[in-house]
Enzyme design. Structure first.
Site, PDB file in Angstrom:
ATOM      1  N   HIS A  91      45.415  -7.936 -21.702  1.00  0.00           N
ATOM      2  CA  HIS A  91      45.236  -7.523 -20.310  1.00  0.00           C
ATOM      3  C   HIS A  91      43.813  -7.081 -19.986  1.00  0.00           C
ATOM      4  CE1 HIS A  91      45.671  -3.579 -22.221  1.00  0.00           C
ATOM      5  NE2 HIS A  91      45.066  -3.082 -21.160  1.00  0.00           N
TER       6      HIS A  91
HETATM    7  C1  UD1 Z   1      44.565   0.022 -16.564  1.00  0.00           C
HETATM    8  C2  UD1 Z   1      43.323   0.651 -17.171  1.00  0.00           C
HETATM    9  C3  UD1 Z   1      43.117   0.104 -18.578  1.00  0.00           C
HETATM   10  C4  UD1 Z   1      44.354   0.284 -19.417  1.00  0.00           C
HETATM   11  C5  UD1 Z   1      45.563  -0.324 -18.709  1.00  0.00           C
HETATM   12  C6  UD1 Z   1      46.813  -0.018 -19.490  1.00  0.00           C
HETATM   13  C7  UD1 Z   1      41.459   1.219 -15.638  1.00  0.00           C
HETATM   14  C8  UD1 Z   1      40.131   0.805 -15.156  1.00  0.00           C
HETATM   15  N1  UD1 Z   1      42.130   0.324 -16.389  1.00  0.00           N
HETATM   16  O1  UD1 Z   1      44.327  -1.382 -16.462  1.00  0.00           O
HETATM   17  O2  UD1 Z   1      42.053   0.814 -19.188  1.00  0.00           O
HETATM   18  O3  UD1 Z   1      44.142  -0.370 -20.654  1.00  0.00           O
HETATM   19  O4  UD1 Z   1      45.684   0.264 -17.408  1.00  0.00           O
HETATM   20  O5  UD1 Z   1      47.832  -0.921 -19.229  1.00  0.00           O
HETATM   21  O6  UD1 Z   1      41.899   2.299 -15.342  1.00  0.00           O
HETATM   22  N2  UD1 Z   1      50.044  -3.847 -11.611  1.00  0.00           N
HETATM   23  C9  UD1 Z   1      51.370  -3.952 -11.297  1.00  0.00           C
HETATM   24  N3  UD1 Z   1      52.177  -2.874 -11.530  1.00  0.00           N
HETATM   25  C10 UD1 Z   1      51.724  -1.726 -12.043  1.00  0.00           C
HETATM   26  C11 UD1 Z   1      50.357  -1.624 -12.342  1.00  0.00           C
HETATM   27  C12 UD1 Z   1      49.521  -2.697 -12.134  1.00  0.00           C
HETATM   28  O7  UD1 Z   1      51.843  -4.985 -10.830  1.00  0.00           O
HETATM   29  O8  UD1 Z   1      52.498  -0.788 -12.241  1.00  0.00           O
HETATM   30  C13 UD1 Z   1      49.158  -5.023 -11.421  1.00  0.00           C
HETATM   31  C14 UD1 Z   1      48.499  -5.121 -10.054  1.00  0.00           C
HETATM   32  O9  UD1 Z   1      48.376  -6.472  -9.751  1.00  0.00           O
HETATM   33  C15 UD1 Z   1      47.126  -4.524 -10.328  1.00  0.00           C
HETATM   34  C16 UD1 Z   1      46.835  -4.954 -11.758  1.00  0.00           C
HETATM   35  O10 UD1 Z   1      48.101  -4.957 -12.395  1.00  0.00           O
HETATM   36  O11 UD1 Z   1      46.172  -4.982  -9.430  1.00  0.00           O
HETATM   37  C17 UD1 Z   1      45.884  -4.064 -12.512  1.00  0.00           C
HETATM   38  O12 UD1 Z   1      46.313  -2.705 -12.500  1.00  0.00           O
HETATM   39  P1  UD1 Z   1      45.248  -1.505 -12.737  1.00  0.00           P
HETATM   40  O13 UD1 Z   1      45.947  -0.230 -12.887  1.00  0.00           O
HETATM   41  O14 UD1 Z   1      44.156  -1.586 -11.739  1.00  0.00           O
HETATM   42  O15 UD1 Z   1      44.555  -1.904 -14.099  1.00  0.00           O
HETATM   43  P2  UD1 Z   1      45.193  -2.292 -15.495  1.00  0.00           P
HETATM   44  O16 UD1 Z   1      44.789  -3.686 -15.818  1.00  0.00           O
HETATM   45  O17 UD1 Z   1      46.627  -1.948 -15.519  1.00  0.00           O
HETATM   46  N1  UDP Z   2      53.625  -1.026 -24.689  1.00  0.00           N
HETATM   47  C1  UDP Z   2      54.955  -1.004 -24.288  1.00  0.00           C
HETATM   48  N2  UDP Z   2      55.503  -2.153 -23.759  1.00  0.00           N
HETATM   49  C2  UDP Z   2      54.799  -3.312 -23.644  1.00  0.00           C
HETATM   50  C3  UDP Z   2      53.449  -3.322 -24.058  1.00  0.00           C
HETATM   51  C4  UDP Z   2      52.887  -2.164 -24.556  1.00  0.00           C
HETATM   52  O1  UDP Z   2      55.633   0.017 -24.421  1.00  0.00           O
HETATM   53  O2  UDP Z   2      55.356  -4.308 -23.158  1.00  0.00           O
HETATM   54  C5  UDP Z   2      53.009   0.208 -25.224  1.00  0.00           C
HETATM   55  C6  UDP Z   2      52.404   0.076 -26.599  1.00  0.00           C
HETATM   56  O3  UDP Z   2      53.355   0.358 -27.592  1.00  0.00           O
HETATM   57  C7  UDP Z   2      51.256   1.079 -26.581  1.00  0.00           C
HETATM   58  C8  UDP Z   2      50.844   1.112 -25.112  1.00  0.00           C
HETATM   59  O4  UDP Z   2      51.913   0.538 -24.372  1.00  0.00           O
HETATM   60  O5  UDP Z   2      51.681   2.375 -26.948  1.00  0.00           O
HETATM   61  C9  UDP Z   2      49.581   0.335 -24.904  1.00  0.00           C
HETATM   62  O6  UDP Z   2      49.348   0.164 -23.546  1.00  0.00           O
HETATM   63  P1  UDP Z   2      48.336  -0.907 -22.972  1.00  0.00           P
HETATM   64  O7  UDP Z   2      48.157  -2.004 -23.936  1.00  0.00           O
HETATM   65  O8  UDP Z   2      48.817  -1.244 -21.604  1.00  0.00           O
HETATM   66  O9  UDP Z   2      46.986  -0.071 -22.766  1.00  0.00           O
HETATM   67  P2  UDP Z   2      45.718   0.267 -23.677  1.00  0.00           P
HETATM   68  O10 UDP Z   2      46.179   0.938 -24.911  1.00  0.00           O
HETATM   69  O11 UDP Z   2      44.981  -1.007 -23.918  1.00  0.00           O
HETATM   70  O12 UDP Z   2      44.911   1.166 -22.794  1.00  0.00           O
END
Ligand code: UD1
Ligand code: UDP
Length: 358
Positions: A205
């Site tokens: 992601h």
């Molecule tokens: C965010 C964090 C990233 C973290 C990740 C964990 C920042 C800059 N990024 O990235 O560091 O690794 O969370 O997963 O804070 N969306 C949904 N449902 C949700 C959330 C997001 O559909 O509940 C979709 C939307 O299209 C949104 C996109 O995901 O635009 C990105 O969501 P966003 O929270 O901006 O960033 P992440 O990629 O989730």
């Molecule tokens: N995770 C989860 N379900 C999923 C994918 C990830 O519960 O389908 C958990 C995973 O075990 C870990 C955390 O989410 O603890 C990692 O989150 P993510 O990869 O979104 O964020 P990052 O660690 O890169 O910020």
């Protein structure tokens, strides 16, 4: 004593849960501000439910937006709450926009702040997370470093030693707390028709991998090649960011089983049963290392170098050639390494440090 906890995304809920559990157990006053940066049920509510967390006192309903818009609206709302609540300390974990807003709002009001998972550096400023990490570390009063690696980094950046505490990573607490329950209760292998140690688990992601068409195309090609390289099926619980971008760029992943994001117990079960984990996630690199499952990280760099030096993880970017080499390397070495991220009592240490400073 009153502690304000700011969280907002999937990994923050998982990694802050052990701290919340200690506060509950020790009857220490606290409140949770949930930015709702993550809001879909499978990125948010499922974790409160499975990790048995209390509902946040404040839910800001921020949702998705561009960086400035998202961070700015969080800052405004968090400031209002802090002015009302007057916490003794504000804690935030990790490197998301929610963490930046929480630490910045508190620091501006001279409320002591604790940054959990401090000192991580990829040295890649293209990552939004790297900018957030640097700012949060400079502003924080208590820097909770997972290992001596981050302690050294923070010293090198001129952070006073008395602010830095090497405590481990709360992800170990979370994994140890839930791994047996996950093994015993999850039906995910049956549901997905998978067999233990006979599949590859993928997540991806990172903005650098999925936000532009060329990089997402390259990622897609790499993931599609995994079944022929490894001889194993691939399962990928797809992050909503990646799913949205596949649709936007009209790309498809063929030969890869895509699922919705999974709850923690199902995901932990899949991790434990995987032959190999392929990821660009921060937390999943750590979990693979803790669970003794070989990992290949589809990035050029990592802010978790301990996973590399321990032998648990290899960096390959999006290169199919490097991926093949990493698979060959992992197949030759024993999956035996020491978990560098602590003993599962990190949350207790964090709470002890805070109490000792009041
Ligand atoms: C965010 C964090 C990233 C973290 C990740 C964990 C920042 C800059 N990024 O990235 O560091 O690794 O969370 O997963 O804070 N969306 C949904 N449902 C949700 C959330 C997001 O559909 O509940 C979709 C939307 O299209 C949104 C996109 O995901 O635009 C990105 O969501 P966003 O929270 O901006 O960033 P992440 O990629 O989730
Ligand atoms: N995770 C989860 N379900 C999923 C994918 C990830 O519960 O389908 C958990 C995973 O075990 C870990 C955390 O989410 O603890 C990692 O989150 P993510 O990869 O979104 O964020 P990052 O660690 O890169 O910020």
């Amino acid at each position: 004593m009153k502690i304000g906890i700011v969280l907002g995304t999937r990994p923050e809920i998982i990694k802050m849960a052990p701290v919340i559990r200690v506060l509950e157990h020790r009857k220490i006053g606290y409140f949770i501000i949930h930015s709702n940066q993550h809001y879909s049920a499978n990125m948010d509510a499922v974790f409160f439910q499975e990790l048995q967390l209390p509902a946040p006192q404040y839910n800001l309903g921020i949702g998705s937006a561009d960086h400035g818009n998202q961070t700015g609206r969080m800052l405004v709302q968090i400031e209002k709450i802090l002015l009302q609540e007057h916490p003794d300390v504000v804690l935030a974990q990790g490197d998301t926009n929610t963490v930046l807003s929480g630490i910045l709002a508190a620091a501006k009001q001279n409320i002591p702040t604790g940054h959990v998972e401090a000192g991580l550096r990829s040295y890649d400023r293209r990552m939004p997370e790297e900018k957030n990490r640097v700012i949060c570390d400079v502003l924080s009063d208590y820097l909770f470093a997972p290992t001596p690696v981050q302690e050294n980094i923070l010293w090198g950046e001129g952070i006073p030693k008395e602010r830095i505490f090497v405590v481990g990573n709360t992800i170990v607490d979370a994994v140890y707390h839930h791994k047996d329950l996950a093994q015993n209760t999850s039906k995910i292998l049956t549901t997905l028709n998978l067999h233990s140690k006979q599949f590859v688990l993928v997540t991806a992601h990172r903005s650098l991998n999925v936000d532009s068409k060329p990089s997402l195309e390259q990622l897609t090609q790499l993931l599609q090649a995994i079944p022929s390289i490894t001889g194993l099926p691939v399962v990928y619980p797809i992050h909503p960011r990646t799913k949205a971008n596949l649709e936007k760029f009209h790309l498809r992943m063929k030969g890869v089983t895509l699922t919705e994001p999974l709850g923690y117990l199902d995901f932990l079960a899949l991790e434990q049963h995987a032959h190999l984990i392929v990821t660009d996630s921060g937390g999943i690199q750590e979990e693979a290392c803790i669970l003794q499952v070989p990992c290949i990280t589809i990035r050029e760099n990592t802010e978790r170098p301990e996973t590399i030096t321990s032998g648990a993880n290899r960096l390959v970017g999006l290169s199919v050639e490097k991926f093949k080499q990493a698979v060959a390397h992992h197949s030759k070495q024993k999956t035996e390494w020491t978990n560098p991220f602590g003993d599962g009592h990190t949350a207790e240490r964090i709470v002890e440090v805070i109490l000792s400073k009041q």
